[in-house]
Design a protein around this motif. Structure first.
Motif, PDB file in Angstrom:
ATOM      1  N   UNK A 171       0.831  -1.281  -0.005  1.00  0.00           N
ATOM      2  CA  UNK A 171      -0.106   0.090  -0.217  1.00  0.00           C
ATOM      3  C   UNK A 171       0.913   1.401  -0.010  1.00  0.00           C
ATOM      4  N   UNK A 172       2.094   1.352  -0.040  1.00  0.00           N
ATOM      5  CA  UNK A 172       2.985   2.436   0.004  1.00  0.00           C
ATOM      6  C   UNK A 172       2.757   2.840  -1.706  1.00  0.00           C
ATOM      7  N   UNK A 173       2.929   4.176  -0.996  1.00  0.00           N
ATOM      8  CA  UNK A 173       2.907   5.396  -2.216  1.00  0.00           C
ATOM      9  C   UNK A 173       4.616   5.847  -2.475  1.00  0.00           C
ATOM     10  N   UNK A 174       5.105   5.030  -3.835  1.00  0.00           N
ATOM     11  CA  UNK A 174       6.671   5.403  -3.751  1.00  0.00           C
ATOM     12  C   UNK A 174       6.747   7.180  -5.000  1.00  0.00           C
ATOM     13  N   UNK A 175       7.681   7.689  -4.286  1.00  0.00           N
ATOM     14  CA  UNK A 175       7.800   9.785  -5.359  1.00  0.00           C
ATOM     15  C   UNK A 175       8.576   8.825  -6.578  1.00  0.00           C
ATOM     16  N   UNK A 176       7.748   9.282  -8.035  1.00  0.00           N
ATOM     17  CA  UNK A 176       8.020   8.848  -9.072  1.00  0.00           C
ATOM     18  C   UNK A 176       8.852   9.845  -9.530  1.00  0.00           C
TER      19      UNK A 176
END
Length: 166
Positions: free
Chosen positions: A42-47
């Motif tokens: 569920x983690x959202x990494x920076x693109x």
């Protein structure tokens, strides 16, 4: 949606890039890549084409008025609100913390430089109202700005106008 002069009692709040937080999120991505680990569920990494911006609310009783947005050249900018109070040293950004609707502005490659920016006006209105609602319980709010199709942060000016509730 382009730059304009605000009404006398209105407050125009500019989005400011939070370079320290953007860098911290980029370090998280590179750390995972170097160690071969996977992101948390569920983690959202920076693109690579994204950056973290913030709005600082000095007055928290606000009504949304309008957006001011200018973009030199062509491209697409997507703005996503983040619901969490940021503590990057303790928590990672989770997908469930991203707000809907998102704001999107763009100018197509074939559009003349002086043509107005396009946007989904109903979404932008709802997004602005949501920001005003969250300002009631926050002094700072964070956003992910995604730059695509030729858009660059250096060519962007973005702010939101609010009027005091009283």
């Amino acid at each position: 949606m382009e730059k304009a002069t605000a009404a006398s009692n209105a407050m125009v709040l500019p989005f400011k890039e939070d370079t320290a937080l953007t860098e911290m999120m980029r370090l998280r991505v590179s750390s995972l890549q170097r160690s071969g680990q996977k992101r948390q569920d569920g983690e959202r990494l920076l693109l690579p084409h994204e950056a973290v911006y913030r709005l600082d609310f000095h007055n928290q009783e606000l009504n949304f008025s309008r957006w001011y947005f200018s973009l030199s050249g062509h491209g697409r900018v997507t703005i996503t609100g983040i619901s969490q109070h940021w503590t990057p040293d303790l928590t990672n950004l989770m997908t469930r913390q991203l707000l809907e609707p998102i704001g999107t502005f763009w100018r197509n490659l074939n559009d003349p430089e002086d043509s107005p920016l396009k946007c989904l006006e109903a979404d932008m209105q709802e997004f602005g109202e949501r920001i005003a609602e969250l300002a009631k319980v926050r002094k700072v709010m964070y956003f992910l700005f995604a730059f695509r199709e030729g858009a660059e942060a250096a060519n962007l000016s973005c702010s939101v106008e609010f009027t005091p509730e009283n």
